[in-house]
Design an enzyme around this catalytic site. Structure first.
Site, short mmCIF file in Angstrom:
data_model
loop_
_atom_site.label_atom_id
_atom_site.label_comp_id
_atom_site.label_asym_id
_atom_site.label_seq_id
_atom_site.Cartn_x
_atom_site.Cartn_y
_atom_site.Cartn_z
N ILE A 1 0.84 -1.20 0.00
CA ILE A 1 0.00 0.00 0.00
C ILE A 1 0.87 1.25 0.00
CG2 ILE A 1 -1.66 1.33 1.36
CD1 ILE A 1 -2.81 -1.40 2.28
N ARG B 1 -4.09 1.39 10.90
CA ARG B 1 -4.85 0.97 12.07
C ARG B 1 -4.91 2.14 13.04
NH1 ARG B 1 -6.46 -2.41 9.21
NH2 ARG B 1 -6.48 -4.68 9.51
N GLU C 1 -12.62 1.72 17.60
CA GLU C 1 -13.64 1.49 16.58
C GLU C 1 -14.70 0.51 17.10
OE1 GLU C 1 -11.92 0.13 12.93
OE2 GLU C 1 -10.66 1.89 12.69
N HIS D 1 -13.58 3.52 8.31
CA HIS D 1 -12.78 2.32 7.99
C HIS D 1 -13.27 1.66 6.70
CE1 HIS D 1 -10.09 -0.97 9.97
NE2 HIS D 1 -9.92 -0.92 8.67
#
Length: 310
Positions: free
Chosen positions: A153, A230, A259, A277
Site C-alpha cells: 500500500i 490501524r 472502533e 474504515h
C-alpha cells in the site's frame, strides 16, 4: 463433503453465496452469534474467516479442535493469535494485495480532501457562502510526502503521489530493497522533512502510538496527517491536541482507536476528515479478497500451499 467454515465478519449475500459453493458456512458476524457458534459447532469447524480487527483468540482456537486453516480477509491480522495457531499446526493466510489499490486511492482522497478543505467548502456552498468569504487553501502538488510503512500500500501511495509532482520519502523498520525513495530510519526526522505523512504500516504492539506528540510537532503547523492503517498507530489524544491547537494543519482518518466509534474529541473539529474504515472496501476489492480466500482455502484442503501465507 464440503469443509466446515466459520465466518466471523460481515459479508454481502453475494459473497456468502460465492463462498458457500465450496464450504459449509456458519455465519457469525456478531459477538453473540460468534460465541454461540463456537460453543455449539466448534468441534466440527475446520476453517475460520476473519479480519485483522475482528481477529481470533487463543481460547477460541482451543475450542475448535478440528481447526486447520485460518484466514484474514484483508491484509491485516494483528488480532489473530498467530503464534498459538502455529503451535497447533494451523495454516494461516491473509488477503495481501487484494485491496491495495483501493486503500491507496482512499489515502490520496483523504489527503486531497483535507488539504483542499473539500468537506467544509461543500458545506459552505450549500449554505450560499461564496469563495470570497473563505480563506484560500494550499496546493497539494509540489510538496513532500512521508510514507510510514513501505509495504504494497505504501508503495502505491508513493506512486500516486508522483502524479502530483510530490517528492516522496519513507520510514520502515529497515530500508526496502529496490526502493528508490529516500529512507529515514527515524520517524521524527521523516515528519520534520514532510509536508504530508501517510500512515500505511501494520497495526499491533510494535507500532502502537508510533505517531505521537513528538512526531506531530515535527510535522508542524503546515503539515497534514493521513491514516489508512490501524487506529492504534496514532495517539488519539495527541492528535486531538495537535489539531485543536494548530500543532498541525489537518488530518484525514479512516481508522480510529476504539472502533467502531470515532474519538469524540475529533468530531467537533473542522480540520479533520473522517471516514468509517472503508479505505479497503469496494466491489472490486471485496470480490478480489473473497476470491483470494476461496483459492487459498481450496488449495489448503487439497494439500497444496496457500498463495498468501501469514
Amino acid at each position: 463433503m464440503k469443509p466446515s467454515l466459520l465466518v466471523l465478519i460481515p459479508l454481502s449475500d453475494e459473497s456468502r453465496t460465492h463462498i458457500a459453493a465450496s464450504f459449509e458456512v456458519s455465519y457469525a458476524p456478531t459477538h453473540e452469534a460468534r460465541k454461540e457458534a463456537i460453543a455449539t459447532e466448534g468441534a466440527q469447524i475446520r476453517a475460520v474467516l476473519t479480519n485483522g480487527t475482528t481477529g481470533l483468540t487463543a481460547p477460541e482456537i482451543d475450542a475448535m479442535p478440528a481447526l486447520e486453516f485460518v484466514s484474514a480477509l484483508g491484509a491485516g491480522y494483528e488480532n489473530i493469535a498467530t503464534d498459538h495457531a502455529r503451535a497447533r499446526g494451523i495454516v494461516l493466510a491473509n488477503g495481501a494485495g487484494t485491496n491495495d489499490d483501493c486503500v491507496a486511492d482512499h489515502a490520496m482522497a483523504l489527503l486531497l480532501a483535507v488539504v483542499r478543505d473539500v468537506p467544509q467548502r461543500d458545506r459552505a456552498t450549500r449554505e450560499g457562502i461564496w469563495r470570497d468569504a473563505l480563506p484560500m487553501r494550499p496546493s497539494v502538488s509540489g510538496k513532500r510526502l512521508g510514507v510510514i510503512g513501505l509495504g504494497n500500500i505504501g508503495r502505491k501511495v508513493a506512486r500516486r503521489a508522483a502524479g502530483f509532482d510530490i517528492e516522496v520519502a519513507y520510514h520502515n523498520r529497515k530500508p526496502r530493497e529496490g526502493a528508490t525513495w529516500r529512507y529515514f530510519a527515524d520517524v521524527n526526522e521523516l515528519a520534520r522533512w514532510s509536508d504530508y505523512l501517510v500512515v500505511a504500516t501494520p497495526g499491533g504492539p510494535s507500532t502502537h502510538h508510533l505517531i505521537n506528540r513528538d512526531v506531530l510537532e515535527a510535522l508542524g503547523p503546515k503539515g497534514f496527517l493521513v491514516n489508512v492503517s490501524r487506529g492504534s498507530v496514532v495517539d488519539t489524544a495527541a492528535l486531538a491536541h495537535a489539531l485543536s491547537h494548530g500543532v498541525i494543519a489537518g488530518a484525514g482518518l479512516d481508522v480510529y482507536e476504539g472502533e467502531p466509534q470515532p474519538p469524540q474529541a475529533l468530531l467537533p473539529l473542522t480540520n479533520v476528515v473522517l471516514t468509517p474504515h472503508v479505505a479497503g472496501t469496494s466491489p472490486e476489492s471485496t470480490g478480489a479478497s473473497v476470491d483470494n480466500f476461496i483459492t487459498n482455502a481450496t488449495r489448503h484442503f487439497a494439500g497444496e500451499d496457500v498463495l498468501t501465507p501469514i
